[in-house]
Design an enzyme around this catalytic site. Structure first.
Site, PDB file in Angstrom:
ATOM      1  N   ARG A 165      -4.578  10.111 -35.612  1.00 37.28           N
ATOM      2  CA  ARG A 165      -3.416   9.520 -36.296  1.00 37.28           C
ATOM      3  C   ARG A 165      -2.210   9.426 -35.370  1.00 37.28           C
ATOM      4  NH1 ARG A 165      -2.947  13.386 -41.150  1.00 37.28           N
ATOM      5  NH2 ARG A 165      -1.081  12.147 -41.627  1.00 37.28           N
TER       6      ARG A 165
ATOM      7  N   ARG B 158     -12.919  19.380 -38.960  1.00 40.07           N
ATOM      8  CA  ARG B 158     -11.950  19.650 -40.015  1.00 40.07           C
ATOM      9  C   ARG B 158     -11.122  18.399 -40.265  1.00 40.07           C
ATOM     10  NH1 ARG B 158      -9.311  25.305 -37.761  1.00 40.07           N
ATOM     11  NH2 ARG B 158     -11.228  26.557 -37.683  1.00 40.07           N
TER      12      ARG B 158
ATOM     13  N   ASP C  26      -8.287  16.300 -42.077  1.00 40.36           N
ATOM     14  CA  ASP C  26      -7.028  16.724 -42.679  1.00 40.36           C
ATOM     15  C   ASP C  26      -6.891  16.222 -44.111  1.00 40.36           C
ATOM     16  OD1 ASP C  26      -6.232  18.019 -40.366  1.00 40.36           O
ATOM     17  OD2 ASP C  26      -5.209  16.260 -39.552  1.00 40.36           O
TER      18      ASP C  26
END
Length: 262
Positions: free
Chosen positions: A215, A49, A51
């Protein structure tokens, strides 16, 4: 029949991979294209997934359809798949038609039939991400790289990246209140490479990643590069298992999913 789709996309204008109630997503666009192509509802499952705003040079997804219900231009899959050349033609046909149906910022590289027990997410053994940083203003990097306007010590950042490989629990870099059962990841590579005088790339490889993990790691490594935290602080942050201890998440535009292995 089950098929793997290998695709790439520019995530700038999408709310990530997963279908969202109030936002456009890659999964939604791919499902709509497949459903149009096969004239029936088709669901796809992705390898992960990404973002909002994150890109993929290589994403893998699968879909399953009954042989008797699959038709391409009024020709049944059973007729098309009588020999190897026919299944190749079928795969090429699906790829060609999907690319015509999908928007310009989503591209299919390959469609291939796989065994019915293959799963785009759970059969994957390794994933690799890249994150790009540039240190001088450059109009040709603004969309896909994060401009950093202060000096960074990439030697120290690489030393801190090595520390990551000593651990398995990455709770400190995970988005809170997620539906994951465990925050354990098998990290296999983490390093910075200089691509040009003012351009750097972070590579990180693991069997799986937590939401927002890359991140958050990059944001923490940047704090090391700025001299705000030490290598020992890096260990303390990881061992704290507390997201509030780590650095801020860096902008999504510099992050790319680049490889998935099965």
């Amino acid at each position: 029949m089950r098929f793997f789709i290998t695709l790439s996309y520019d995530g700038t204008r999408y709310h990530g991979w997963q279908i969202q109630p109030n936002g456009d997503s890659i999964q939604q666009r791919l499902q709509e294209a497949l459903s149009t192509l096969f004239r029936q509802p088709i669901e796809v499952v992705g390898a992960g997934r990404t973002d909002t705003g994150v890109h993929a040079k290589k994403m893998v997804a699968h879909f399953t359809i009954e042989d008797s219900k699959m038709e391409i231009e009024s020709t049944s899959a059973l007729e098309l798949c009588q020999d190897n050349s026919s299944i190749f033609n079928l795969q090429s046909s699906i790829k060609y038609r999907l690319n015509k149906l999908l928007p310009h910022d989503i591209a299919v590289q390959e469609v291939r039939q796989v065994p019915d027990d293959m799963h785009a997410r759970f059969s994957a053994t390794e994933r690799t991400y890249h994150y790009y940083i540039h240190t001088h203003k450059d109009p040709f990097q603004q969309a896909y790289s994060w401009q950093v306007n202060y000096p960074l010590d990439f030697t120290q950042m690489n030393e801190a990246a090595k520390v990551l490989l000593e651990y398995k629990d990455f709770t400190s870099f995970s988005k809170v209140n997620t539906d994951t059962r465990t925050n354990i990841c098998d990290l296999r590579a983490a390093h910075w490479d200089q691509l040009a005088p003012s351009q750097w790339r972070f590579t990180i490889t693991a069997n799986r990643f937590l939401r927002n993990m890359v991140r958050a790691i990059v944001g923490t490594l940047v704090e090391v590069g700025r001299g705000r935290i030490t290598i020992d602080d890096m260990r303390r942050i990881i061992e704290a298992k507390d997201r509030c201890q780590a650095g801020e998440s860096v902008p999504a535009k510099g992050l790319f999913l680049v490889d998935i292995k099965y």
